[in-house]
Write a protein that holds these residues in place. Structure first.
Motif, mmCIF file in Angstrom:
data_model
loop_
_atom_site.group_PDB
_atom_site.id
_atom_site.type_symbol
_atom_site.label_atom_id
_atom_site.label_comp_id
_atom_site.label_asym_id
_atom_site.label_seq_id
_atom_site.Cartn_x
_atom_site.Cartn_y
_atom_site.Cartn_z
ATOM 1 N N ASP A 31 -38.361 -4.595 16.594
ATOM 2 C CA ASP A 31 -37.216 -5.554 16.887
ATOM 3 C C ASP A 31 -35.911 -4.830 16.687
ATOM 4 O OD1 ASP A 31 -37.365 -5.461 14.153
ATOM 5 O OD2 ASP A 31 -37.076 -7.659 13.774
ATOM 6 N N HIS A 32 -35.814 -3.535 16.506
ATOM 7 C CA HIS A 32 -34.591 -2.662 16.036
ATOM 8 C C HIS A 32 -33.811 -3.016 17.162
ATOM 9 C CE1 HIS A 32 -37.514 -0.530 13.948
ATOM 10 N NE2 HIS A 32 -36.660 0.077 13.452
ATOM 11 N N ALA A 33 -32.176 -3.053 16.652
ATOM 12 C CA ALA A 33 -31.059 -3.470 17.396
ATOM 13 C C ALA A 33 -31.034 -2.344 18.552
ATOM 14 C CB ALA A 33 -29.713 -3.373 16.400
ATOM 15 N N PHE A 34 -31.199 -1.168 18.407
ATOM 16 C CA PHE A 34 -31.035 -0.347 19.603
ATOM 17 C C PHE A 34 -31.898 -0.483 20.645
ATOM 18 C CE2 PHE A 34 -34.280 2.289 17.433
ATOM 19 C CZ PHE A 34 -35.186 2.804 18.166
ATOM 20 N N LEU A 35 -33.272 -1.192 20.444
ATOM 21 C CA LEU A 35 -33.998 -1.421 21.391
ATOM 22 C C LEU A 35 -33.466 -2.678 22.340
ATOM 23 C CD1 LEU A 35 -37.252 -0.807 19.675
ATOM 24 C CD2 LEU A 35 -36.324 0.491 21.384
ATOM 25 N N LYS A 36 -32.608 -3.414 21.776
ATOM 26 C CA LYS A 36 -32.214 -4.883 22.503
ATOM 27 C C LYS A 36 -31.015 -4.434 23.303
ATOM 28 C CE LYS A 36 -34.004 -7.440 18.590
ATOM 29 N NZ LYS A 36 -33.744 -8.358 17.584
ATOM 30 N N LEU A 37 -30.289 -2.992 23.329
ATOM 31 C CA LEU A 37 -29.175 -2.819 23.989
ATOM 32 C C LEU A 37 -29.510 -2.868 25.512
ATOM 33 C CD1 LEU A 37 -27.786 -0.241 21.805
ATOM 34 C CD2 LEU A 37 -26.856 -2.278 21.795
ATOM 35 N N GLU A 38 -28.419 -3.533 26.306
ATOM 36 C CA GLU A 38 -28.683 -3.372 27.683
ATOM 37 C C GLU A 38 -28.594 -1.976 28.319
ATOM 38 O OE1 GLU A 38 -29.492 -5.481 30.310
ATOM 39 O OE2 GLU A 38 -30.053 -6.810 28.550
ATOM 40 N N PRO A 39 -29.587 -1.327 29.180
ATOM 41 C CA PRO A 39 -29.042 0.004 29.641
ATOM 42 C C PRO A 39 -27.975 0.069 30.369
ATOM 43 C CG PRO A 39 -31.385 -0.720 29.927
ATOM 44 C CD PRO A 39 -30.752 -2.047 29.301
ATOM 45 N N GLU A 40 -27.207 1.183 30.185
ATOM 46 C CA GLU A 40 -25.962 1.209 30.857
ATOM 47 C C GLU A 40 -25.803 2.923 31.485
ATOM 48 O OE1 GLU A 40 -21.289 0.983 29.404
ATOM 49 O OE2 GLU A 40 -22.710 1.244 27.843
#
Length: 743
Positions: free
Chosen positions: A536-545
Motif C-alpha cells: 500500500d505504498h503511496a508511490f504505487l498509487k500514483l497515476e502513470p504519467e
C-alpha cells in the motif's frame, strides 16, 4: 609471547599515549600542539573529516568530492557499523562538511543539522559513518582528547587529606595526578568530560592562548576563549581556592588530566537518541553517596550533583536525535535556547554544551512541522540538509551489493542486483516538463526522455540513439538543470519511490522463493509483482504519467533490460564480434568519407600504398546503417565531427562520441544478420547445461561449429568470466530463448 612481554608492550603503549598527565604536563602538551588541543566539538569533527581526507570522483553529474570517512573497510562486507559504507550522497557529505566548517568559523555550533528525506535514504548510515570515523580518530595521536578529575589522596595516619594536613608526605607532592588508586581517598570525575583548560581563570586563559599562538591570528572556539566550567567543577575549584588561600598551584595539584576516546557503545561523546518525551539530561546528587570524611572540609559542605543523560554523555562529540520530529515539540523546545546559548537549564544549574547536534527526520514529518505556528522560531536554529533516494542505478546496486548481498548468503545471479536497482530508481523519477527549461528546443528534447532513458542519463550519461550529436551535447550541457528540475518542490525527485529498506525485503523474499536456486532475476520479477499487488505504498498509487510512476509497467522494462544484458553476455562468450571493432570500422569509414570529399587518396595500412577511397566499403556501411541518401549523410556526419571537435582538448575522444551511436547500430545490424546463428547457439548451450543428461546428444553439439569459440568455450566464459552458475545460466538462457528466439 610471554605474559611479561605483553605486560611491557601494554605499559609502553600506555606511556606513549600519555593517558594520565598532571595539569602542568598537559599545559606543556597544549603549548607544543595547540592546533590539536585547542578545539571544541565542531573543530574536532571538522579535523576528523580532514584527517581521513577526500578525493574527487567522476560521476555522471560531473566531478564530486567524496570524503574517505564515509568509505568502508575495503573488501570487508558491511555487516557491522565498523564496516558500514555510505554509497553515493557526495552532495550530502559536502553539505554536512560545510555546516561543520561554518560552526568552526563562527566559534561554536549554533544550529542543529537536520538531515531530512524519505524513509530509508541512509540518513542514519551517514551519522553512523561519522561516529565510526570519530571513534577511530580519537584513538590516534592526532585525535587525542583530554578531560580531568579531582583527586584527593589519603593523608597522614590514614586520615583523609584536608587543608591543614601540610605535614603529611603526600601533601608535599607538586601533583597528585600520578598517585596510584590505592593512595587516593576520593576521585571526582568531570561528568561532562570538560576541557582541562577551563580550569584556568578566563583572563589568564586568554593571555596564555595568545602567548601560545605568538600573535598569530587564529580562530579559537568560544568555549575555550570565554567559556566556563560546569556548576560542580566550578564549586570545587572555588572551594579549593578558598581552602588554599588563593594558591592556584596547590589547587591544580588535585587535577588529574586523563585522555579518553570516543565510543558509541559506551556513550562517550557519541549518542544516538530515539524519540522520547523528556529533556535529555538530569541531575543526581553525589555528595550523599560519598563519605563526608573522605572530602576536604570545604568540599564536604557542598551539594554536588552529577549530570546524567544523553546530552552529558554526548559532550565533546556528536549527538544524533533520530526521528526528531516524531517527538512532541514541547519535548525538545529546550533546544531553541540550547543551540543559541550552548547551555541547557536544569533544576539547580545550567548545563554547558560542547557537542555537534544532528537530527534526522522523514519529509512527511518535516512538512507537517513547517505548518506549525512555531516553525519560524525553530527554523533559524536548524540547518536543513536534504537526503533523497539515490538516482544513480550503479550507486543503488552498490548499496545492495554491500548491505544486502552479505545477508542473503546464496549465489546471486549476474545482473540480478542491477535489475532490482534499476526498478527502484525508475520508481523515484519524475516526468520532465518542457516548460521548465529556458528554450523550447531543449525542453522538447528533455521532455521526450522516457523513464528508462532518464535513468540511463543520470547513471551513465547515456542518451537515446535518436538524439544526434548536437542534441546530445545540448542535453548534456543542461544536466544540472535536469537534475535540479524539482529541487524546489516539496515533491522533489528522489523524495519518493522504492526504498532500499523495502527492496531488502523483496530480495530476501526472492532468494527464498521455491523453484529457484539462489537469487534469480526471475524470482525478483515475481517478488516485485507480488509487492506491487499487495503493498500500500503511496508511490504505487500514483497515476502513470507518460510512462512515469508506472511501477507495474517498470517490471516489464527491467525484464527486457535483463534479457538485453544476458544476450550481450552470450554474444561476448560466443565471440561473435570483437570488442570495439565496430567503432574501428566507423573510424575507417570516416577516414574514407573525409578523403573522398576532399578528393584525396587513402593510405592502405597493409601495403602502404595510397589508393582511392573505397566506395563499396562506404556504401556497405551506409546500407547496414539504413542510410538511403549516402552523399547527404556523409556531409552531415563531417559537419557533426567538425563541430564536436572544434576547440576540444581531446578531439579524438570527441569524434568517437559522435561515431559511437553509429557503431552500436552497426553492431546491432551484425547481430540481426546472425540472429538465426545466435538462436541455434543459445539452444545448444541450454541443452548442455540441462540437468537431464539423456538430452545431451549429438544435437547439442550442433552449435560447436557455429562460432569461433564453440559452445563449450562459451559456457566456460559464462561460468568463469560472467559469474553464472549452472542453474542461473539455465534460467537466463531458457527465458532468453523463449522471449526472443522461439521462432
Amino acid at each position: 609471547m610471554s605474559i611479561e612481554s605483553i605486560t611491557d608492550a601494554v605499559a609502553r603503549s600506555f606511556e606513549a599515549q600519555k593517558r594520565v598527565l598532571s595539569f602542568d604536563e598537559y599545559l606543556d602538551e597544549c603549548a607544543a600542539n595547540p592546533e590539536r588541543h585547542l578545539r571544541d566539538a565542531p573543530a574536532y569533527l571538522r579535523d576528523c573529516f580532514d584527517h581521513f581526507g577526500s578525493y574527487e570522483i567522476d560521476t555522471p553529474l560531473g566531478h564530486q568530492r567524496r570524503f574517505r570517512m564515509f568509505d568502508g573497510d575495503g573488501d570487508t562486507p558491511a555487516t557491522t557499523d565498523a564496516e558500514l559504507t555510505l554509497v553515493g550522497h557526495e552532495a550530502v557529505q559536502q553539505a554536512v562538511y560545510q555546516s561543520v566548517e561554518s560552526f568552526v568559523k563562527l566559534g561554536r555550533a549554533n544550529r542543529l543539522v537536520l538531515l531530512h528525506g524519505p524513509n530509508g535514504s541512509a540518513k542514519s548510515t551517514l551519522v553512523s559513518c561519522m561516529m565510526r570515523g570519530l571513534e577511530r580518530y580519537s584513538a590516534m595521536p592526532e585525535g587525542a582528547l583530554y578531560t580531568f578529575s579531582w583527586v584527593f589522596p589519603i593523608g597522614h595516619e590514614d586520615k583523609h587529606i584536608g587543608f591543614s594536613a601540610l605535614h603529611s608526605a603526600s601533601s608535599q607532592l607538586s601533583t597528585y595526578a600520578h598517585l596510584p588508586d590505592a593512595q587516593l581517598a576520593v576521585k571526582l570525575k568531570s561528568s561532562l568530560r570538560e576541557h582541562p583548560l577551563l580550569l584556568m581563570p578566563t583572563p589568564e586563559r586568554q593571555s596564555w592562548i595568545k602567548s601560545v599562538y605568538q600573535g598569530q591570528e587564529v580562530r579559537v572556539p568560544r568555549m575555550l576563549w570565554e567559556g566556563a566550567l560546569g556548576h560542580n567543577n566550578q564549586q570545587i575549584l572555588e572551594a579549593l581556592l578558598v581552602g588554599y588561600q588563593g594558591d592556584f598551584q596547590r589547587v591544580l595539584a588535585h587535577v588529574q588530566v586523563e585522555r579518553f576516546t570516543l565510543s558509541r557503545r559506551f556513550r562517550r561523546g557519541m549518542v544516538s537518541l530515539g524519540p522520547q518525551l523528556a529533556v535529555d539530561a538530569r541531575e543526581r546528587q553525589i555528595t550523599a553517596d560519598l563519605s563526608l570524611h573522605a572530602l576536604p572540609a570545604s568540599l564536604s559542605a557542598l551539594a554536588l550533583f552529577n549530570v546524567e543523560g544523553p546530552l552529558p554523555d554526548a559532550s565533546r562529540g556528536v549527538i544524533e536525535f533520530s526521528d526528531l520530529l516524531k517527538r512532541p515539540i514541547d519535548a525538545w523546545r529546550y533546544l531553541l535556547t540550547a543551540v543559541e546559548t550552548s547551555e541547557v537549564a536544569l533544576t539547580t544549574s545550567n548545563l554547558p554544551l560542547d557537542s555537534v547536534m544532528v537530527g534526522t527526520s522523514n519529509d512527511l514529518h518535516l512538512e507537517a512541522f513547517k505548518q506549525h505556528h512555531e516553525y519560524l522560531s525553530f527554523r533559524g536554529r536548524l540547518r536543513l540538509v536534504r537526503m533523497p533516494y539515490l538516482l544513480n542505478v550503479h550507486d543503488e546496486e552498490a548499496v545492495y551489493a554491500t548491505q544486502v548481498a552479505p545477508k542473503l548468503a546464496c549465489h546471486i545471479a549476474p545482473h540480478a542486483l542491477h535489475m532490482a536497482a534499476t526498478w527502484a530508481v525508475l520508481t523515484r523519477l519524475r516526468r520532465p516538463l518542457s516548460e521548465h527549461y529556458p528554450s523550447a528546443h531543449l525542453g522538447q528534447l528533455v521532455a521526450s526522455l522516457s523513464p528508462m532513458e532518464k535513468a540511463r542519463f543520470f547513471s551513465s550519461d547515456e542518451l537515446p540513439r535518436r538524439f544526434d550529436a548536437q542534441a546530445a551535447a545540448e542535453v548534456r550541457a543542461a544536466k544540472a538543470l535536469i537534475t535540479d528540475e524539482y529541487a524546489a518542490d516539496a515533491d522533489y525527485e528522489g523524495g519518493s519511490g522504492m526504498s532500499p529498506r523495502d527492496m531488502l525485503l523483496v530480495l530476501i523474499d526472492a532468494a527464498d522463493r521455491p523453484g529457484f536456486e539462489g537469487l534469480s532475476p526471475l524470482a525478483i520479477l515475481r517478488s516485485l509483482e507480488d509487492f506491487c499487488r499487495r503493498s500500500d505504498h503511496a508511490f504505487l498509487k500514483l497515476e502513470p504519467e507518460n510512462g512515469f510512476h508506472d511501477a507495474t509497467g517498470f517490471i516489464a522494462e527491467v525484464r527486457s533490460l535483463w534479457l538485453d544484458l544476458v544476450e550481450a553476455d552470450v554474444r561476448g562468450a560466443l565471440e561473435l564480434v570483437e570488442e570495439g571493432s565496430e567503432l574501428e570500422r566507423m573510424r575507417r569509414y570516416l577516414q574514407h568519407v573525409s578523403q573522398s570529399l576532399k578528393r584525396e587518396k587513402v593510405r592502405n595500412l597493409v601495403t602502404g600504398d595510397f589508393e582511392d577511397p573505397d566506395q563499396e566499403f562506404m556504401a556497405h556501411i551506409e546500407k547496414q546503417l539504413g542510410i538511403a541518401r549516402g552523399e547527404s549523410f556523409r556531409q552531415d556526419l563531417m559537419s557533426q565531427v567538425a563541430g564536436c571537435a572544434m576547440g576540444v582538448e581531446d578531439a579524438a575522444v570527441a569524434i568517437d562520441s559522435v561515431l559511437q551511436p553509429f557503431a552500436e547500430r552497426l553492431e546491432q545490424a551484425f547481430f540481426e544478420e546472425h540472429r538465426a546463428t545466435l538462436g541455434r547457439a543459445i539452444h545448444a548451450m541450454i541443452l548442455r547445461v540441462a540437468p537431464q543428461e539423456s538430452e545431451i546428444d549429438s544435437a547439442s553439439h550442433a552449435g560447436d561449429s557455429i562460432t569461433p569459440g564453440g559452445v563449450d568455450q562459451a559456457l566456460t566464459t559464462m561460468f568463469n568470466r560472467f559469474g553464472y552458475s549452472r542453474a542461473s545460466l539455465q534460467d537466463a538462457l531458457t527465458e532468453l530463448e523463449r522471449a526472443r528466439f522461439a521462432d
